[in-house]
Design a protein around this motif. Structure first.
Motif, short mmCIF file in Angstrom:
data_model
loop_
_atom_site.label_atom_id
_atom_site.label_comp_id
_atom_site.label_asym_id
_atom_site.label_seq_id
_atom_site.Cartn_x
_atom_site.Cartn_y
_atom_site.Cartn_z
N PHE A 75 0.85 -1.19 0.00
CA PHE A 75 0.00 0.00 0.00
C PHE A 75 0.89 1.24 0.00
CE2 PHE A 75 -1.99 3.53 2.12
CZ PHE A 75 -3.26 3.54 1.58
N PRO A 135 -7.65 -0.10 7.13
CA PRO A 135 -8.39 0.05 5.88
C PRO A 135 -9.79 0.60 6.14
CG PRO A 135 -8.15 -2.28 6.47
CD PRO A 135 -7.38 -1.49 7.47
N GLU A 185 1.83 -5.17 10.01
CA GLU A 185 1.18 -5.08 8.70
C GLU A 185 0.95 -6.51 8.19
OE1 GLU A 185 0.05 -2.87 6.19
OE2 GLU A 185 -0.11 -4.70 4.99
N ILE A 186 -0.19 -6.70 7.52
CA ILE A 186 -0.57 -8.06 7.09
C ILE A 186 0.06 -8.50 5.76
CG2 ILE A 186 -2.68 -7.53 5.78
CD1 ILE A 186 -4.04 -9.79 7.47
N VAL A 187 0.40 -7.52 4.90
CA VAL A 187 0.93 -7.89 3.57
C VAL A 187 2.46 -8.06 3.64
CG1 VAL A 187 1.20 -7.11 1.17
CG2 VAL A 187 -0.96 -6.74 2.36
N TYR A 215 -1.13 -1.31 11.20
CA TYR A 215 -1.49 -1.21 9.77
C TYR A 215 -0.45 -0.31 9.09
CZ TYR A 215 -5.86 -2.56 12.01
OH TYR A 215 -6.80 -3.17 12.80
N CYS A 216 0.83 -0.71 9.21
CA CYS A 216 1.93 0.21 8.88
C CYS A 216 2.30 0.23 7.40
CB CYS A 216 3.14 -0.09 9.74
SG CYS A 216 3.95 -1.65 9.32
N GLY A 217 1.71 -0.64 6.57
CA GLY A 217 2.07 -0.64 5.14
C GLY A 217 3.57 -0.83 4.98
N THR A 222 5.82 3.45 6.45
CA THR A 222 5.99 4.88 6.15
C THR A 222 5.81 5.80 7.37
OG1 THR A 222 3.74 4.69 5.30
CG2 THR A 222 5.49 4.79 3.68
N ASP A 266 -3.86 3.11 11.39
CA ASP A 266 -4.25 3.61 10.05
C ASP A 266 -4.88 2.44 9.30
OD1 ASP A 266 -4.49 4.86 7.62
OD2 ASP A 266 -2.35 5.11 7.27
N TYR A 283 1.11 13.10 7.20
CA TYR A 283 2.09 12.56 8.16
C TYR A 283 2.56 13.65 9.13
CZ TYR A 283 2.40 8.21 5.44
OH TYR A 283 2.12 7.02 4.81
N GLN A 337 0.01 5.69 -0.03
CA GLN A 337 -1.04 6.71 -0.17
C GLN A 337 -1.04 7.23 -1.61
OE1 GLN A 337 -3.12 7.43 2.28
NE2 GLN A 337 -2.09 6.61 4.07
N GLY A 355 1.75 -9.83 9.79
CA GLY A 355 0.63 -10.64 10.29
C GLY A 355 -0.59 -9.78 10.53
N ASP A 356 -1.68 -10.47 10.88
CA ASP A 356 -2.92 -9.78 11.21
C ASP A 356 -2.71 -9.05 12.54
OD1 ASP A 356 -5.52 -9.21 12.13
OD2 ASP A 356 -6.32 -10.82 10.89
N THR A 357 -3.11 -7.79 12.60
CA THR A 357 -2.89 -6.97 13.79
C THR A 357 -3.28 -7.71 15.08
OG1 THR A 357 -3.26 -4.96 12.56
CG2 THR A 357 -3.55 -4.80 14.91
C1 SAM Z 1 -4.76 2.61 4.88
S1 SAM Z 1 -3.40 1.54 4.67
C2 SAM Z 1 -2.20 2.38 5.67
C3 SAM Z 1 -0.76 2.05 5.39
C4 SAM Z 1 0.27 3.01 5.96
N1 SAM Z 1 -0.01 3.43 7.29
C5 SAM Z 1 0.50 4.18 5.03
O1 SAM Z 1 0.25 5.34 5.42
O2 SAM Z 1 0.97 3.96 3.90
C6 SAM Z 1 -3.91 0.16 5.61
C7 SAM Z 1 -2.92 -0.97 5.67
O3 SAM Z 1 -3.45 -1.98 6.54
C8 SAM Z 1 -3.09 -3.25 6.04
N2 SAM Z 1 -4.02 -4.22 6.67
C9 SAM Z 1 -5.30 -4.51 6.33
N3 SAM Z 1 -5.84 -5.39 7.20
C10 SAM Z 1 -4.89 -5.65 8.13
C11 SAM Z 1 -4.85 -6.47 9.29
N4 SAM Z 1 -5.91 -7.19 9.66
N5 SAM Z 1 -3.72 -6.51 10.03
C12 SAM Z 1 -2.63 -5.77 9.64
N6 SAM Z 1 -2.61 -4.97 8.55
C13 SAM Z 1 -3.72 -4.90 7.80
C14 SAM Z 1 -3.21 -3.09 4.54
O4 SAM Z 1 -2.46 -4.08 3.87
C15 SAM Z 1 -2.64 -1.67 4.34
O5 SAM Z 1 -1.26 -1.70 4.12
#
Ligand code: SAM
Length: 415
Positions: A241, A340, A293-295, A272-274, A277, A338, A253, A243, A319-321
Protein backbone atom coordinates in the motif's frame (compact mmCIF):
# COMPACT_ATOMS: atom_id res chain seq x y z
CA UNK A 1 -44.79 13.07 -16.90
CA UNK A 2 -42.14 15.68 -16.13
CA UNK A 3 -40.70 15.31 -12.62
CA UNK A 4 -39.06 18.40 -11.23
CA UNK A 5 -37.44 18.67 -7.80
CA UNK A 6 -35.41 21.07 -5.73
CA UNK A 7 -32.15 19.81 -4.22
CA UNK A 8 -31.96 20.64 -0.52
CA UNK A 9 -28.63 19.15 0.60
CA UNK A 10 -25.84 16.71 -0.31
CA UNK A 11 -25.67 13.19 1.14
CA UNK A 12 -22.48 11.56 2.47
CA UNK A 13 -21.73 10.20 -1.03
CA UNK A 14 -21.84 13.63 -2.68
CA UNK A 15 -25.31 13.09 -4.22
CA UNK A 16 -27.97 15.77 -4.12
CA UNK A 17 -31.05 15.05 -2.01
CA UNK A 18 -34.56 16.26 -2.85
CA UNK A 19 -38.08 15.01 -2.18
CA UNK A 20 -40.50 13.69 -4.80
CA UNK A 21 -44.03 13.16 -3.53
CA UNK A 22 -42.59 12.90 -0.02
CA UNK A 23 -39.98 10.26 -0.94
CA UNK A 24 -36.30 10.98 -0.38
CA UNK A 25 -34.68 11.21 -3.83
CA UNK A 26 -30.95 10.92 -4.55
CA UNK A 27 -29.64 12.69 -7.66
CA UNK A 28 -25.89 12.64 -8.53
CA UNK A 29 -24.26 15.75 -10.05
CA UNK A 30 -26.64 18.21 -8.35
CA UNK A 31 -26.12 20.88 -5.70
CA UNK A 32 -28.26 22.41 -2.95
CA UNK A 33 -30.57 25.12 -4.34
CA UNK A 34 -30.67 23.62 -7.83
CA UNK A 35 -33.95 22.74 -9.53
CA UNK A 36 -33.71 19.78 -11.90
CA UNK A 37 -35.90 17.64 -14.07
CA UNK A 38 -35.17 14.01 -13.27
CA UNK A 39 -35.58 10.50 -14.61
CA UNK A 40 -36.11 7.71 -12.09
CA UNK A 41 -33.46 4.97 -12.22
CA UNK A 42 -34.63 2.89 -9.24
CA UNK A 43 -37.65 3.21 -6.99
CA UNK A 44 -38.06 1.45 -3.65
CA UNK A 45 -40.69 1.65 -0.93
CA UNK A 46 -39.07 4.62 0.75
CA UNK A 47 -36.52 6.07 -1.69
CA UNK A 48 -35.85 7.00 -5.28
CA UNK A 49 -32.58 7.04 -7.18
CA UNK A 50 -32.68 9.35 -10.19
CA UNK A 51 -30.53 11.11 -12.76
CA UNK A 52 -30.75 14.65 -14.14
CA UNK A 53 -32.54 15.13 -17.44
CA UNK A 54 -32.35 18.90 -17.41
CA UNK A 55 -30.98 21.63 -15.12
CA UNK A 56 -33.77 24.19 -14.63
CA UNK A 57 -31.92 26.36 -12.12
CA UNK A 58 -28.17 26.00 -11.40
CA UNK A 59 -26.36 26.82 -8.16
CA UNK A 60 -23.84 29.69 -8.09
CA UNK A 61 -21.38 27.13 -6.63
CA UNK A 62 -21.54 25.02 -9.80
CA UNK A 63 -18.47 25.22 -12.06
CA UNK A 64 -17.93 24.00 -15.61
CA UNK A 65 -16.38 20.53 -15.75
CA UNK A 66 -13.69 20.08 -18.37
CA UNK A 67 -13.62 16.28 -18.17
CA UNK A 68 -15.58 14.78 -21.10
CA UNK A 69 -16.33 11.52 -19.21
CA UNK A 70 -17.56 13.10 -15.99
CA UNK A 71 -21.25 12.33 -16.34
CA UNK A 72 -20.73 8.56 -16.67
CA UNK A 73 -17.21 7.59 -15.45
CA UNK A 74 -17.08 6.39 -11.82
CA UNK A 75 -13.72 8.03 -11.03
CA UNK A 76 -14.90 11.21 -9.30
CA UNK A 77 -18.18 12.89 -8.34
CA UNK A 78 -17.62 16.42 -7.02
CA UNK A 79 -15.80 18.10 -9.90
CA UNK A 80 -18.88 20.28 -10.54
CA UNK A 81 -18.49 21.92 -7.11
CA UNK A 82 -16.04 24.79 -6.61
CA UNK A 83 -13.01 23.53 -4.63
CA UNK A 84 -13.48 25.73 -1.55
CA UNK A 85 -17.04 24.41 -1.30
CA UNK A 86 -15.80 20.82 -1.69
CA UNK A 87 -13.65 21.43 1.40
CA UNK A 88 -16.61 22.93 3.29
CA UNK A 89 -18.81 19.94 2.31
CA UNK A 90 -16.19 17.39 3.44
CA UNK A 91 -15.60 19.13 6.75
CA UNK A 92 -19.35 19.33 7.49
CA UNK A 93 -19.83 15.72 6.38
CA UNK A 94 -17.03 14.51 8.70
CA UNK A 95 -18.39 16.49 11.66
CA UNK A 96 -21.96 15.26 10.99
CA UNK A 97 -20.88 11.60 10.78
CA UNK A 98 -18.88 11.85 14.02
CA UNK A 99 -21.93 13.30 15.76
CA UNK A 100 -24.48 10.87 14.32
CA UNK A 101 -22.50 7.62 14.50
CA UNK A 102 -19.86 8.41 17.11
CA UNK A 103 -21.75 10.57 19.59
CA UNK A 104 -19.00 13.20 19.28
CA UNK A 105 -20.26 16.76 19.42
CA UNK A 106 -17.36 18.87 18.15
CA UNK A 107 -17.39 22.35 19.62
CA UNK A 108 -13.94 23.58 18.55
CA UNK A 109 -12.91 24.87 15.11
CA UNK A 110 -11.92 22.02 12.80
CA UNK A 111 -9.36 22.38 10.05
CA UNK A 112 -9.43 20.77 6.63
CA UNK A 113 -6.03 20.77 4.92
CA UNK A 114 -6.13 21.11 1.16
CA UNK A 115 -4.09 19.64 -1.67
CA UNK A 116 -3.65 20.39 -5.38
CA UNK A 117 -7.00 19.34 -6.81
CA UNK A 118 -6.06 18.05 -10.26
CA UNK A 119 -3.45 15.58 -11.54
CA UNK A 120 -2.66 14.43 -7.98
CA UNK A 121 -3.10 10.62 -8.14
CA UNK A 122 0.14 8.61 -8.27
CA UNK A 123 -1.67 5.33 -9.03
CA UNK A 124 -4.38 3.98 -11.31
CA UNK A 125 -5.79 0.58 -12.21
CA UNK A 126 -6.93 0.61 -15.84
CA UNK A 127 -9.18 -2.01 -17.39
CA UNK A 128 -8.83 -3.39 -20.90
CA UNK A 129 -11.69 -4.77 -23.02
CA UNK A 130 -11.62 -5.56 -26.73
CA UNK A 131 -8.34 -3.70 -27.12
CA UNK A 132 -9.78 -0.55 -25.48
CA UNK A 133 -8.36 0.89 -22.30
CA UNK A 134 -10.10 2.94 -19.62
CA UNK A 135 -11.99 3.04 -16.32
CA UNK A 136 -15.21 1.34 -15.26
CA UNK A 137 -18.47 3.25 -14.97
CA UNK A 138 -19.60 3.58 -11.36
CA UNK A 139 -20.87 0.26 -9.88
CA UNK A 140 -20.53 -1.54 -13.21
CA UNK A 141 -18.10 -3.42 -15.44
CA UNK A 142 -18.92 -1.18 -18.36
CA UNK A 143 -15.67 0.27 -19.71
CA UNK A 144 -15.33 4.02 -20.29
CA UNK A 145 -12.51 4.45 -22.79
CA UNK A 146 -10.44 7.49 -21.80
CA UNK A 147 -7.76 9.61 -23.45
CA UNK A 148 -6.63 11.08 -20.14
CA UNK A 149 -7.93 11.58 -16.60
CA UNK A 150 -7.75 14.94 -14.82
CA UNK A 151 -7.01 13.28 -11.46
CA UNK A 152 -3.99 11.28 -12.68
CA UNK A 153 -0.39 12.50 -12.62
CA UNK A 154 0.58 13.73 -16.14
CA UNK A 155 3.16 10.95 -16.45
CA UNK A 156 0.39 8.35 -16.00
CA UNK A 157 -1.62 10.07 -18.75
CA UNK A 158 1.49 10.01 -20.96
CA UNK A 159 1.85 6.25 -20.36
CA UNK A 160 -1.84 5.75 -21.10
CA UNK A 161 -1.36 7.42 -24.51
CA UNK A 162 1.66 5.18 -25.15
CA UNK A 163 -0.26 2.02 -24.16
CA UNK A 164 -2.93 2.79 -26.74
CA UNK A 165 -0.31 2.26 -29.47
CA UNK A 166 1.01 -1.17 -28.39
CA UNK A 167 0.05 -4.42 -30.14
CA UNK A 168 -0.39 -6.66 -27.09
CA UNK A 169 -3.38 -4.95 -25.38
CA UNK A 170 -5.71 -7.79 -26.37
CA UNK A 171 -3.77 -10.20 -24.11
CA UNK A 172 -4.23 -7.92 -21.07
CA UNK A 173 -7.11 -7.69 -18.60
CA UNK A 174 -5.89 -5.02 -16.19
CA UNK A 175 -2.96 -2.62 -15.90
CA UNK A 176 -1.69 -0.95 -12.73
CA UNK A 177 0.45 2.18 -13.15
CA UNK A 178 2.27 3.97 -10.32
CA UNK A 179 4.34 7.10 -10.70
CA UNK A 180 6.59 8.50 -7.96
CA UNK A 181 8.94 11.48 -7.51
CA UNK A 182 6.93 13.60 -9.93
CA UNK A 183 7.40 11.11 -12.76
CA UNK A 184 11.07 10.18 -12.21
CA UNK A 185 10.13 6.63 -11.10
CA UNK A 186 7.31 4.75 -12.79
CA UNK A 187 6.03 1.21 -12.74
CA UNK A 188 3.59 -0.69 -14.93
CA UNK A 189 2.11 -4.03 -13.83
CA UNK A 190 0.27 -6.06 -16.48
CA UNK A 191 -2.34 -8.59 -15.43
CA UNK A 192 -2.66 -10.80 -18.53
CA UNK A 193 -5.60 -12.95 -19.56
CA UNK A 194 -3.45 -15.17 -21.77
CA UNK A 195 0.20 -15.63 -22.71
CA UNK A 196 1.70 -12.23 -23.12
CA UNK A 197 4.72 -11.33 -25.31
CA UNK A 198 7.20 -10.17 -22.64
CA UNK A 199 9.97 -9.23 -25.10
CA UNK A 200 7.53 -7.03 -27.02
CA UNK A 201 6.37 -5.35 -23.79
CA UNK A 202 9.97 -4.57 -22.82
CA UNK A 203 10.78 -3.33 -26.30
CA UNK A 204 7.73 -1.01 -26.38
CA UNK A 205 8.06 0.47 -22.90
CA UNK A 206 11.70 0.30 -21.71
CA UNK A 207 12.37 3.94 -22.59
CA UNK A 208 9.22 5.13 -20.83
CA UNK A 209 9.27 3.45 -17.38
CA UNK A 210 11.71 2.34 -14.68
CA UNK A 211 9.95 -0.92 -13.76
CA UNK A 212 7.74 -3.44 -15.60
CA UNK A 213 5.96 -6.43 -14.09
CA UNK A 214 3.79 -9.19 -15.51
CA UNK A 215 1.72 -10.44 -12.57
CA UNK A 216 4.24 -11.03 -9.76
CA UNK A 217 7.33 -11.14 -11.97
CA UNK A 218 9.53 -8.12 -12.60
CA UNK A 219 10.48 -8.41 -16.29
CA UNK A 220 12.34 -5.12 -16.69
CA UNK A 221 14.16 -2.53 -14.55
CA UNK A 222 13.94 -2.18 -10.78
CA UNK A 223 11.60 -4.36 -8.75
CA UNK A 224 10.69 -1.31 -6.64
CA UNK A 225 10.04 2.37 -7.22
CA UNK A 226 10.85 5.14 -4.74
CA UNK A 227 8.96 8.14 -3.36
CA UNK A 228 10.25 10.94 -1.12
CA UNK A 229 8.16 12.35 1.70
CA UNK A 230 9.88 15.12 3.62
CA UNK A 231 13.36 13.83 4.53
CA UNK A 232 12.42 10.16 4.05
CA UNK A 233 12.72 7.97 1.00
CA UNK A 234 10.38 5.02 0.59
CA UNK A 235 10.85 2.07 -1.70
CA UNK A 236 7.61 0.31 -2.63
CA UNK A 237 6.79 -3.07 -4.23
CA UNK A 238 3.64 -3.42 -6.40
CA UNK A 239 1.56 -5.08 -3.66
CA UNK A 240 2.57 -2.63 -0.90
CA UNK A 241 0.00 0.00 0.00
CA UNK A 242 1.12 3.58 -0.60
CA UNK A 243 -1.04 6.71 -0.17
CA UNK A 244 -2.32 7.77 -3.62
CA UNK A 245 -1.69 11.50 -3.23
CA UNK A 246 2.09 12.00 -2.97
CA UNK A 247 1.76 15.71 -2.09
CA UNK A 248 -0.99 15.52 0.53
CA UNK A 249 0.69 12.54 2.22
CA UNK A 250 3.34 14.82 3.73
CA UNK A 251 0.58 17.08 5.09
CA UNK A 252 -1.08 13.97 6.56
CA UNK A 253 2.09 12.56 8.16
CA UNK A 254 3.04 16.00 9.57
CA UNK A 255 -0.37 16.17 11.25
CA UNK A 256 0.08 12.63 12.63
CA UNK A 257 3.45 13.71 14.06
CA UNK A 258 1.91 16.88 15.45
CA UNK A 259 -0.93 14.92 17.19
CA UNK A 260 1.50 12.27 18.47
CA UNK A 261 3.73 14.96 20.00
CA UNK A 262 6.69 12.55 19.93
CA UNK A 263 9.04 12.51 22.93
CA UNK A 264 12.50 10.87 23.20
CA UNK A 265 11.15 8.43 25.83
CA UNK A 266 8.12 7.31 23.78
CA UNK A 267 7.57 3.75 22.62
CA UNK A 268 5.10 3.78 19.74
CA UNK A 269 3.06 1.15 17.95
CA UNK A 270 2.31 1.81 14.24
CA UNK A 271 -0.63 -0.49 13.44
CA UNK A 272 -1.49 -1.21 9.77
CA UNK A 273 1.93 0.21 8.88
CA UNK A 274 2.07 -0.64 5.14
CA UNK A 275 5.65 -0.10 3.93
CA UNK A 276 6.57 1.32 7.35
CA UNK A 277 5.99 4.88 6.15
CA UNK A 278 4.49 6.58 9.24
CA UNK A 279 6.67 4.66 11.73
CA UNK A 280 9.84 5.65 9.87
CA UNK A 281 8.59 9.26 9.67
CA UNK A 282 8.38 9.57 13.46
CA UNK A 283 11.14 7.12 14.56
CA UNK A 284 13.93 9.76 14.84
CA UNK A 285 11.86 11.64 17.45
CA UNK A 286 11.05 8.70 19.78
CA UNK A 287 12.78 5.86 21.61
CA UNK A 288 11.34 2.93 19.66
CA UNK A 289 8.64 2.06 17.10
CA UNK A 290 6.95 -1.29 16.35
CA UNK A 291 5.10 -1.66 13.03
CA UNK A 292 2.50 -4.33 12.19
CA UNK A 293 1.18 -5.08 8.70
CA UNK A 294 -0.57 -8.06 7.09
CA UNK A 295 0.93 -7.89 3.57
CA UNK A 296 4.35 -9.58 3.48
CA UNK A 297 5.56 -7.57 0.48
CA UNK A 298 4.79 -4.34 2.35
CA UNK A 299 6.89 -5.54 5.30
CA UNK A 300 9.70 -6.47 2.87
CA UNK A 301 9.50 -2.85 1.64
CA UNK A 302 9.42 -1.63 5.28
CA UNK A 303 12.70 -3.47 6.05
CA UNK A 304 14.30 -1.98 2.96
CA UNK A 305 13.02 1.49 3.96
CA UNK A 306 14.53 1.08 7.42
CA UNK A 307 17.93 0.58 5.75
CA UNK A 308 17.47 3.30 3.12
CA UNK A 309 16.71 5.86 5.83
CA UNK A 310 19.41 4.52 8.22
CA UNK A 311 16.88 4.15 11.02
CA UNK A 312 17.57 1.45 13.62
CA UNK A 313 14.98 2.03 16.39
CA UNK A 314 12.11 0.29 14.58
CA UNK A 315 10.96 -3.32 14.31
CA UNK A 316 8.35 -4.73 11.92
CA UNK A 317 6.03 -7.70 12.29
CA UNK A 318 4.10 -9.32 9.47
CA UNK A 319 0.63 -10.64 10.29
CA UNK A 320 -2.92 -9.78 11.21
CA UNK A 321 -2.89 -6.97 13.79
CA UNK A 322 -4.97 -8.85 16.36
CA UNK A 323 -2.83 -12.03 16.04
CA UNK A 324 0.48 -10.18 16.33
CA UNK A 325 -0.78 -8.15 19.29
CA UNK A 326 -1.84 -11.37 21.00
CA UNK A 327 1.48 -13.12 20.36
CA UNK A 328 3.98 -10.31 21.00
CA UNK A 329 3.73 -8.58 24.31
CA UNK A 330 4.54 -5.11 22.97
CA UNK A 331 4.64 -2.45 25.68
CA UNK A 332 4.12 1.06 24.32
CA UNK A 333 2.78 4.39 25.58
CA UNK A 334 1.43 5.77 22.27
CA UNK A 335 -0.32 4.10 19.34
CA UNK A 336 -0.94 5.14 15.73
CA UNK A 337 -3.61 3.23 13.80
CA UNK A 338 -4.25 3.61 10.05
CA UNK A 339 -6.67 0.78 9.20
CA UNK A 340 -8.39 0.05 5.88
CA UNK A 341 -11.93 1.42 5.25
CA UNK A 342 -13.46 -1.31 7.44
CA UNK A 343 -11.78 0.27 10.50
CA UNK A 344 -10.59 -1.59 13.62
CA UNK A 345 -11.82 -5.13 14.32
CA UNK A 346 -13.31 -5.84 17.72
CA UNK A 347 -10.35 -7.87 19.04
CA UNK A 348 -7.92 -5.07 18.19
CA UNK A 349 -10.19 -2.61 20.01
CA UNK A 350 -10.20 -4.93 23.05
CA UNK A 351 -6.41 -4.92 22.96
CA UNK A 352 -6.33 -1.10 22.84
CA UNK A 353 -8.61 -0.99 25.88
CA UNK A 354 -6.32 -3.35 27.81
CA UNK A 355 -3.01 -1.80 26.88
CA UNK A 356 -4.17 1.73 27.75
CA UNK A 357 -1.61 3.85 25.86
CA UNK A 358 -1.83 7.53 26.87
CA UNK A 359 -2.88 8.49 23.32
CA UNK A 360 -4.12 6.94 20.11
CA UNK A 361 -3.62 8.82 16.84
CA UNK A 362 -6.28 7.38 14.52
CA UNK A 363 -5.73 7.95 10.77
CA UNK A 364 -8.90 7.13 8.85
CA UNK A 365 -10.10 7.14 5.25
CA UNK A 366 -13.67 6.35 6.32
CA UNK A 367 -15.39 8.67 8.83
CA UNK A 368 -18.20 6.14 9.41
CA UNK A 369 -15.94 3.38 10.78
CA UNK A 370 -13.88 6.03 12.60
CA UNK A 371 -17.06 7.24 14.35
CA UNK A 372 -18.08 3.66 15.22
CA UNK A 373 -14.64 2.91 16.68
CA UNK A 374 -14.54 6.15 18.71
CA UNK A 375 -17.91 5.18 20.18
CA UNK A 376 -16.77 1.66 21.02
CA UNK A 377 -13.55 2.93 22.64
CA UNK A 378 -15.42 5.69 24.43
CA UNK A 379 -15.32 4.12 27.89
CA UNK A 380 -11.50 4.17 27.88
CA UNK A 381 -10.59 6.97 25.46
CA UNK A 382 -11.80 10.54 25.19
CA UNK A 383 -12.10 12.19 21.76
CA UNK A 384 -9.71 15.17 21.81
CA UNK A 385 -9.43 16.68 18.31
CA UNK A 386 -9.59 15.98 14.59
CA UNK A 387 -8.10 17.40 11.39
CA UNK A 388 -9.45 16.51 7.96
CA UNK A 389 -6.99 16.17 5.08
CA UNK A 390 -8.21 16.38 1.49
CA UNK A 391 -6.27 13.46 0.03
CA UNK A 392 -8.89 12.89 -2.70
CA UNK A 393 -10.02 16.21 -4.27
CA UNK A 394 -13.01 16.11 -6.63
CA UNK A 395 -14.38 12.99 -4.90
CA UNK A 396 -16.56 12.77 -1.78
CA UNK A 397 -13.80 10.94 0.13
CA UNK A 398 -12.06 12.55 3.08
CA UNK A 399 -9.10 11.45 5.19
CA UNK A 400 -8.82 12.39 8.85
CA UNK A 401 -6.35 12.38 11.70
CA UNK A 402 -7.99 12.08 15.09
CA UNK A 403 -6.54 12.21 18.59
CA UNK A 404 -7.98 10.03 21.37
CA UNK A 405 -6.59 10.38 24.88
CA UNK A 406 -6.77 7.94 27.77
CA UNK A 407 -9.55 8.90 30.16
CA UNK A 408 -8.56 9.67 33.71
CA UNK A 409 -10.88 8.61 36.54
CA UNK A 410 -12.13 12.22 36.68
CA UNK A 411 -13.09 12.14 33.00
CA UNK A 412 -15.16 8.99 33.62
CA UNK A 413 -16.89 10.67 36.50
CA UNK A 414 -15.71 7.93 38.91
CA UNK A 415 -14.17 10.20 41.49
C1 SAM B 1 -4.76 2.61 4.88
S1 SAM B 1 -3.40 1.54 4.67
C2 SAM B 1 -2.20 2.38 5.67
C3 SAM B 1 -0.76 2.05 5.39
C4 SAM B 1 0.27 3.01 5.96
N1 SAM B 1 -0.01 3.43 7.29
C5 SAM B 1 0.50 4.18 5.03
O1 SAM B 1 0.25 5.34 5.42
O2 SAM B 1 0.97 3.96 3.90
C6 SAM B 1 -3.91 0.16 5.61
C7 SAM B 1 -2.92 -0.97 5.67
O3 SAM B 1 -3.45 -1.98 6.54
C8 SAM B 1 -3.09 -3.25 6.04
N2 SAM B 1 -4.02 -4.22 6.67
C9 SAM B 1 -5.30 -4.51 6.33
N3 SAM B 1 -5.84 -5.39 7.20
C10 SAM B 1 -4.89 -5.65 8.13
C11 SAM B 1 -4.85 -6.47 9.29
N4 SAM B 1 -5.91 -7.19 9.66
N5 SAM B 1 -3.72 -6.51 10.03
C12 SAM B 1 -2.63 -5.77 9.64
N6 SAM B 1 -2.61 -4.97 8.55
C13 SAM B 1 -3.72 -4.90 7.80
C14 SAM B 1 -3.21 -3.09 4.54
O4 SAM B 1 -2.46 -4.08 3.87
C15 SAM B 1 -2.64 -1.67 4.34
O5 SAM B 1 -1.26 -1.70 4.12
Amino acid sequence: MEKKIEIVRLDHNGRGIGYLEGKITFVPNTLPGEIVEIETIKEKKNLIEAKVKKYVLCSKDRIDVECPYYSYCGGCNLMHLEYKNQLKYKKEKGIDILKRFGGVDIKQDVNILESPHFYYRNKVVLHVKNGKIGLYEEDSHHLVEIEKCMLLHPKINELLTKLKTVNFLNSVEKIMIRVFQNGKDSQIVFYPQENIPKEEIIHSLKNSVTSIYVDNQCIYGNSEICEKIGDRIYSVLPKSFFQVNSIAVQTLYDEVKNYLDPQPTDKVLDLYCGAGTIGLYIAPYVKFVYGIEIVKEAIDSAHKNKELNRISNIQFFVGDTKEVLKKENLMVNKIIVDPPRSGLDSKTKEYLKTLKPEKIVYVSCNPITLARDIKELNHTYQFSKITFVDMFPNTDHVESVCLLVLKTKNMNGCE
